[in-house]
Design a protein around this motif. Structure first.
Motif, PDB file in Angstrom:
ATOM      1  N   GLY A   1      91.190  58.509  78.125  1.00 44.29           N
ATOM      2  CA  GLY A   1      91.684  59.407  77.557  1.00 44.29           C
ATOM      3  C   GLY A   1      93.145  59.645  78.549  1.00 44.29           C
ATOM      4  O   GLY A   1      93.988  58.942  78.308  1.00 44.29           O
ATOM      5  N   SER A   2      93.108  60.986  78.876  1.00 40.66           N
ATOM      6  CA  SER A   2      94.644  61.146  79.650  1.00 40.66           C
ATOM      7  C   SER A   2      94.791  60.434  80.768  1.00 40.66           C
ATOM      8  O   SER A   2      94.019  59.552  81.099  1.00 40.66           O
ATOM      9  CB  SER A   2      94.513  62.613  79.867  1.00 40.66           C
ATOM     10  N   GLY A   3      96.129  60.506  81.084  1.00 44.32           N
ATOM     11  CA  GLY A   3      96.373  59.756  82.337  1.00 44.32           C
ATOM     12  C   GLY A   3      97.160  60.714  83.509  1.00 44.32           C
ATOM     13  O   GLY A   3      97.007  61.903  83.480  1.00 44.32           O
ATOM     14  N   PRO A   4      97.658  60.029  84.583  1.00 44.87           N
ATOM     15  CA  PRO A   4      97.946  60.783  85.533  1.00 44.87           C
ATOM     16  C   PRO A   4      99.475  61.673  85.338  1.00 44.87           C
ATOM     17  O   PRO A   4      99.987  61.240  84.537  1.00 44.87           O
ATOM     18  CB  PRO A   4      98.295  59.952  86.593  1.00 44.87           C
ATOM     19  N   ALA A   5      99.617  63.013  86.209  1.00 50.71           N
ATOM     20  CA  ALA A   5     100.536  63.477  85.908  1.00 50.71           C
ATOM     21  C   ALA A   5     101.196  63.579  87.522  1.00 50.71           C
ATOM     22  O   ALA A   5     100.433  63.341  88.497  1.00 50.71           O
ATOM     23  CB  ALA A   5     100.465  64.898  85.803  1.00 50.71           C
ATOM     24  N   VAL A   6     102.605  63.087  87.783  1.00 52.76           N
ATOM     25  CA  VAL A   6     103.087  62.938  88.919  1.00 52.76           C
ATOM     26  C   VAL A   6     104.229  64.041  89.274  1.00 52.76           C
ATOM     27  O   VAL A   6     105.060  64.245  88.378  1.00 52.76           O
ATOM     28  CB  VAL A   6     103.842  61.657  89.111  1.00 52.76           C
ATOM     29  N   TRP A   7     104.274  64.722  90.171  1.00 51.13           N
ATOM     30  CA  TRP A   7     105.267  65.933  90.358  1.00 51.13           C
ATOM     31  C   TRP A   7     105.337  66.119  92.085  1.00 51.13           C
ATOM     32  O   TRP A   7     104.406  66.127  92.711  1.00 51.13           O
ATOM     33  CB  TRP A   7     104.596  67.091  89.852  1.00 51.13           C
ATOM     34  N   LYS A   8     106.461  65.999  92.478  1.00 51.59           N
ATOM     35  CA  LYS A   8     106.966  66.296  93.727  1.00 51.59           C
ATOM     36  C   LYS A   8     105.943  65.679  95.143  1.00 51.59           C
ATOM     37  O   LYS A   8     105.421  66.102  95.885  1.00 51.59           O
ATOM     38  CB  LYS A   8     106.999  67.824  94.076  1.00 51.59           C
ATOM     39  N   GLY A   9     105.905  64.378  94.739  1.00 55.39           N
ATOM     40  CA  GLY A   9     105.173  63.639  95.883  1.00 55.39           C
ATOM     41  C   GLY A   9     103.622  63.846  95.546  1.00 55.39           C
ATOM     42  O   GLY A   9     102.793  63.369  96.523  1.00 55.39           O
ATOM     43  N   MET A  10     103.029  64.354  94.569  1.00 56.20           N
ATOM     44  CA  MET A  10     101.632  64.565  94.163  1.00 56.20           C
ATOM     45  C   MET A  10     101.307  63.911  92.993  1.00 56.20           C
ATOM     46  O   MET A  10     102.095  63.803  92.096  1.00 56.20           O
ATOM     47  CB  MET A  10     101.149  65.944  94.047  1.00 56.20           C
ATOM     48  N   VAL A  11     100.098  63.425  92.937  1.00 54.37           N
ATOM     49  CA  VAL A  11      99.496  62.731  91.627  1.00 54.37           C
ATOM     50  C   VAL A  11      98.469  63.460  91.128  1.00 54.37           C
ATOM     51  O   VAL A  11      97.247  63.759  92.082  1.00 54.37           O
ATOM     52  CB  VAL A  11      99.216  61.091  91.985  1.00 54.37           C
ATOM     53  N   PHE A  12      98.169  63.999  90.074  1.00 51.73           N
ATOM     54  CA  PHE A  12      96.951  64.577  89.465  1.00 51.73           C
ATOM     55  C   PHE A  12      96.183  63.693  88.487  1.00 51.73           C
ATOM     56  O   PHE A  12      96.914  63.402  87.572  1.00 51.73           O
ATOM     57  CB  PHE A  12      97.518  65.971  88.871  1.00 51.73           C
ATOM     58  N   VAL A  13      94.899  63.599  88.456  1.00 49.03           N
ATOM     59  CA  VAL A  13      94.144  62.696  87.539  1.00 49.03           C
ATOM     60  C   VAL A  13      92.807  63.347  87.224  1.00 49.03           C
ATOM     61  O   VAL A  13      92.461  63.631  88.182  1.00 49.03           O
ATOM     62  CB  VAL A  13      94.335  61.348  87.885  1.00 49.03           C
ATOM     63  N   ASN A  14      92.527  63.028  85.895  1.00 52.38           N
ATOM     64  CA  ASN A  14      91.058  63.284  85.589  1.00 52.38           C
ATOM     65  C   ASN A  14      90.115  62.043  85.901  1.00 52.38           C
ATOM     66  O   ASN A  14      90.740  60.954  85.765  1.00 52.38           O
ATOM     67  CB  ASN A  14      90.781  64.018  84.241  1.00 52.38           C
ATOM     68  N   SER A  15      88.834  62.335  86.061  1.00 46.37           N
ATOM     69  CA  SER A  15      87.935  61.251  86.252  1.00 46.37           C
ATOM     70  C   SER A  15      86.476  61.428  85.717  1.00 46.37           C
ATOM     71  O   SER A  15      86.200  62.649  86.217  1.00 46.37           O
ATOM     72  CB  SER A  15      87.967  60.450  87.620  1.00 46.37           C
ATOM     73  N   GLY A  16      86.158  60.813  84.773  1.00 52.15           N
ATOM     74  CA  GLY A  16      84.762  61.081  84.439  1.00 52.15           C
ATOM     75  C   GLY A  16      84.939  61.108  82.741  1.00 52.15           C
ATOM     76  O   GLY A  16      85.700  61.687  82.127  1.00 52.15           O
ATOM     77  N   TYR A  17      83.927  60.148  82.059  1.00 56.42           N
ATOM     78  CA  TYR A  17      84.066  60.034  80.866  1.00 56.42           C
ATOM     79  C   TYR A  17      82.662  59.565  80.322  1.00 56.42           C
ATOM     80  O   TYR A  17      82.302  58.754  79.825  1.00 56.42           O
ATOM     81  CB  TYR A  17      85.117  58.891  80.317  1.00 56.42           C
ATOM     82  N   GLY A  18      81.808  60.700  80.358  1.00 58.53           N
ATOM     83  CA  GLY A  18      80.275  60.467  80.193  1.00 58.53           C
ATOM     84  C   GLY A  18      80.124  60.551  78.525  1.00 58.53           C
ATOM     85  O   GLY A  18      79.130  61.212  78.189  1.00 58.53           O
ATOM     86  N   MET A  19      80.584  59.458  77.850  1.00 55.54           N
ATOM     87  CA  MET A  19      80.483  59.276  76.443  1.00 55.54           C
ATOM     88  C   MET A  19      80.543  57.720  76.058  1.00 55.54           C
ATOM     89  O   MET A  19      81.165  57.120  76.741  1.00 55.54           O
ATOM     90  CB  MET A  19      81.609  60.168  75.878  1.00 55.54           C
TER      91      MET A  19
END
Ligand code: HEC
Length: 636
Positions: A600-618
Motif C-alpha cells: 500500500g503506502s510508502g515511506p515519508a521522509v522529513w528532516k533526517g527521519m523516515v516513517f513507514v508502515n509495516s503489516g498487511y494481513g490480507m
C-alpha cells in the motif's frame, strides 16, 4: 471447470479487510495458498473466534431494522459486507451516538452489540482496544507553523520525490539511520495509510478509523480522532487552510482541522453501496480530486447478484465544504445484458474503478488518472485506461486503453457463471501516473500497470511514446501501488509474486520482482535490483515490492512484501541500508509493535527521519501493526 486454484491475490482483495481481523489481530491469517475457496466468506476468514452469522441473534435484528436500507434499498447505505469490515466498537458507536443513532434507537445496548457481532462475525468481548496513545506534553505538543508542507507525495505530486531541504538525509547518512520509536496500531492486522509530515507533525490514518497527529521526534500524540471506518488513503495537508483531507473504506471523503483533529466535513462520494476510497485525494488549484473505487466486484461471488452497477469515477470537490463540483465517470452506463448461466441478470458495462491518486497538471489545467478492469460483460474501452480530463469541468480530453477486453469479478475465482466471458486478466492501473518534465518544455506521463509494464504517454494527446516490460505481472502486480521519480529516472517497484497455481514458488529467473530504474524519456531500463529471496518457505512471504516507493536525492526507499525495508542507491540500484520490520519492537505506549508484509503506502521522509508502515494481513500477506520511525540523529 475446476474450482480455481489461484491464490486470492488480487488488487480488489486489497480493499477487503479480513472481516474479523480486529480480533486476534496479529494471528489473523488469510486462507492457505491454494486452499479451495468455496465462497467469498472463505476469502475474508481470518481464523480466531467467530460468530456464526446464520444463528447469530443479531441476524433477525439486522433483517428487521437495517436490511431494507443496507441491502441496496437506499442510496449511500453501505452494503453489509462493508459494515462487517468496521471495528465492532465503531458499529456500536455509530448506532449509539453516530450517524445511525436514529435508525437504531429501538435497539437496546445489548442488541446493538449483537448486530455488531453479526456484521463483523466477531465476538464483542474478544475485541479489546487499548488505552489511548501517549499524549504529548510541553513543547512536543506544539505545532511548528513554519514547517509548511510542500507539494510532495501522493495528493500533491505523485512523483513521490522528497527534495534535500525537506528530506534532510542522503546516501552518506544511511549508516546512522536507526529506529527511533514505533507505534502499534490498536486492534490492527494491516497498516496502509500513507503518513504525511506537516507543521512539525506526523499525520497518519489507521485500520480502526483513527487519525493520529504524532510528534515526529518522540512519538507522543498531539491529538487522535477516531472516525468510523478504516483509512487506507494518504493524508493530504493543505498548506494554506491547514486542513487534512483523506478518504475512508466506506467511500467517505473527510476534512479535519490539522491543529485540533476536529472534523470539518465528511461526504460520501458515491450513491453505490459498495463504493470505497483507496487512492489519496489530490489537491490541485481550487479543487480536491477524489478517486472512487468499489467492492462490488466481490458481490459477483454471490451467484444471485445482478452484476454490476458501480462505475468508477473521480469527483472534484470544493475543499472548504466537501460539495461536489463535477464528477468524471470511467465506465459507460450499465444496462441489462442477459443472464448468467446461474440465471442472475448481467448489467454492463460496469467497474473500471479508480484506485490511484489523480495527477494534477497545473500548466495545462488537466487531471490524469488510470482505471481498473470492468466487472461485467461487455468490457468497454474504459477499463485499464488512462484518462485526461479538464481540471475545471471534468470533461474528458482523451483516454488511452492499455489493456483491452479486461472484464473480471470474483465469480471468476469461484468458477461461477457470473465470471464475464472475458475472464480477466485484471490488469488495473493501480498506481498513480507520474508527470515528468523531459526537456524542451515537454512532459511524459509515466504509468505503471499490474501487467508488469510501464508506459510513457504524451500528456497532450494520450499517444503511447514507449512501453517497457519489467515484470511478468499478475493480479497484485507488476507495478502495484506506486512508483517514484528523481528527475528523469523512474523507480518502478515490481511485485511479481507467485500468484498462479497452488505452488508458492518464486522463480527469480523468470520474474522481475524488485526495483527497476527506467528513463522517463525513452523507457529504457537503467538498472534492475532483483529482490533477494529470503522467504525460505516462510508463510505468506514474498520477496517483491508491492508498496509505493519514495525517492530522496541519491536514495530510493522501498518496503518489500517480506517485511524488509531497504534503501537503494538511485544511481546503481545497490542496497545501501536495510531493516527487518517483522521483528517485534516496543511501542511508544508500552505495548509491542510488529510489522509484517509492507504494501500500500510508502515511506515519508522529513528532516533526517523516515516513517513507514509495516503489516498487511490480507490476501496471503503477513499481518502486522507497526508504524516505524527511523532517525539519523542519535537518541537523546
Ligand atoms: C433508512 C435507511 C437506513 C436504515 C434503516 C439503517 N441504515 Fe445504516 N446507513 C444508512 C445510510 C444512508 C448510511 C450512510 C450514511 C452516511 O454515510 O452518512 C448508513 C451508514 C451506516 C453505517 C456506517 C456509519 C458510519 O459511521 O459511517 C453503519 C455501521 C450502519 N449504517 C449500520 C446500520 C444498522 C446496524 C442498522 C440497523 C439497526 C442501520 N444501519 C439502519 C441507511 C440506513
Amino acid at each position: 471447470m475446476p474450482i480455481i486454484a489461484k491464490r486470492p491475490n488480487l488488487l480488489w482483495l486489497s480493499i477487503i479487510t479480513l472481516a474479523a481481523s480486529v480480533t486476534a489481530a496479529l494471528q489473523a491469517a488469510p486462507p492457505e495458498p491454494g486452499a479451495r475457496i468455496k465462497s467469498v466468506d472463505d476469502l475474508n476468514s481470518s481464523g480466531g473466534a467467530r460468530i456464526d452469522p446464520a444463528t447469530a441473534p443479531g441476524r433477525p435484528l439486522f433483517e428487521q431494522n437495517c436490511a431494507m436500507c443496507h441491502l441496496g434499498g437506499v442510496a449511500k447505505a453501505p452494503s453489509p459486507q462493508f459494515l462487517g469490515m468496521l471495528a465492532p466498537d465503531a458499529i456500536v458507536a455509530s448506532l449509539s451516538s453516530g450517524v445511525m443513532r436514529t435508525q437504531a434507537a429501538m435497539l437496546s445496548p445489548a442488541q446493538r452489540i449483537e448486530v455488531a457481532e453479526y456484521l463483523t462475525k466477531t465476538p464483542y468481548a474478544s475485541y479489546q482496544r487499548p488505552a489511548p496513545p501517549k499524549q504529548c506534553a510541553g513543547p512536543a505538543a506544539a505545532f511548528d507553523l513554519t514547517d509548511v508542507p510542500g507539494a510532495i507525495g501522493w495528493g500533491r505530486d505523485n512523483r513521490r520525490f522528497v527534495p534535500a531541504n525537506v528530506a534532510g538525509l542522503g546516501k552518506g547518512d544511511l549508516p546512522r539511520l536507526k529506529l527511533r520509536w514505533s507505534f502499534a496500531y490498536p486492534a490492527s492486522s494491516h497498516a496502509r495509510s500513507q503518513p504525511t509530515v506537516a507543521w512539525g507533525t506526523l499525520f497518519v490514518g489507521s485500520q480502526d478509523g483513527t487519525v493520529y497527529a504524532f510528534d515526529p521526534k518522540s512519538g507522543c500524540t498531539k491529538w487522535s480522532t477516531r472516525l468510523s471506518a478504516e483509512i487506507r488513503t494518504g493524508i493530504v495537508a493543505d498548506p494554506v487552510t491547514k486542513r487534512l483531507y483523506f478518504g475512508d473504506l466506506l467511500g467517505k471523503a473527510h476534512a479535519l482541522d490539522a491543529l485540533t483533529g476536529k472534523e470539518l466535513w465528511a461526504e460520501r462520494m458515491s450513491d453505490h453501496a459498495d463504493a470505497t476510497i483507496t487512492g489519496t485525494p489530490t489537491l490541485g488549484g481550487d479543487l480536491l480530486y477524489v478517486p472512487v473505487s468499489s467492492l462490488e466486484v466481490v458481490q459477483a461471488g454471490n451467484p444471485n447478484y445482478a452484476c454490476c452497477t458501480f462505475r468508477g469515477s473521480v469527483v472534484a470537490l470544493d475543499p472548504a465544504t466537501g460539495r461536489e463540483v463535477w464528477r468524471a465517470y470511467t465506465a459507460g452506463v450499465p444496462t441489462p445484458q442477459g443472464k448468467t448461466s446461474d440465471g442472475a441478470p448481467i448489467l454492463g458495462p460496469s467497474g473500471a474503478p479508480v484506485w490511484n491518486s489523480p495527477t494534477y497538471d497545473a500548466a495545462n489545467g488537466r487531471v490524469y488518472f488510470g482505471s481498473g478492469e470492468n466487472y461485467s460483460t461487455p468490457a468497454d474501452d474504459n477499463s485499464d485506461t488512462v484518462f485526461a480530463v479538464d481540471a475545471k469541468t471534468g470533461a474528458r480530453i482523451w483516454h488511452t486503453q492499455l489493456t483491452a477486453q479486461d472484464a473480471w469479478n470474483v465469480g471468476c475465482m469461484l468458477g461461477l457463471g457470473s465470471c464475464p466471458t472475458e475472464n480477466g486478466p485484471d490488469y488495473d492501473i493501480a498506481a498513480s501516473a507520474l508527470l515528468v518534465p523531459i526537456g524542451n518544455a515537454q512532459d511524459m506521463l509515466v504509468v505503471g500497470q499490474k501487467s508488469g509494464q510501464v508506459w510513457g504517454l504524451d500528456p497532450k494527446t494520450g499517444k503511447v511514446a514507449w512501453q517497457t516490460r519489467i515484470g511478468h505481472g499478475g493480479t497484485q502486480g507488476g507495478v502495484h501501488f506506486g512508483m517514484a521519480a528523481e528527475g528523469l529516472r523512474i523507480f518502478a517497484p515490481i511485485n511479481d509474486m507467485a500468484d498462479t497455481g497452488d505452488a508458492r514458488v518464486y522463480d527469480p529467473a523468470t520474474r522481475g520482482a524488485g526495483l527497476h530504474a527506467i528513463d522517463a524519456a525513452t523507457g529504457k531500463e537503467t538498472w534492475f535490483a532483483r529482490a533477494a529471496d529470503r522467504c525460505a518457505g516462510l508463510k505468506f512471504c514474498d520477496p517483491g515490492i508491492s508498496a509505493a516507493v519514495t525517492a530522496v536525492p541519491g536514495v530510493v526507499f522501498a518496503g518489500h512484501l517480506d517485511g524488509m525495508f531497504r534503501a537503494y542507491d538511485s544511481q546503481t540500484g545497490k542496497v545501501l541500508w536495510q531493516n527487518d520490520t517483522t521483528k517485534p519492537v516496543p511501542s511508544i505506549d508500552g505495548r509491542t509493535a510488529k510489522g509484517g508484509s509492507m504494501s500500500g503506502s510508502g515511506p515519508a521522509v522529513w528532516k533526517g527521519m523516515v516513517f513507514v508502515n509495516s503489516g498487511y494481513g490480507m490476501y496471503s500477506h503477513m499481518a502486522g501493526n507497526a508504524l516505524l520511525a527511523y532517525d539519523i540523529a542519535p537518541k537523546p
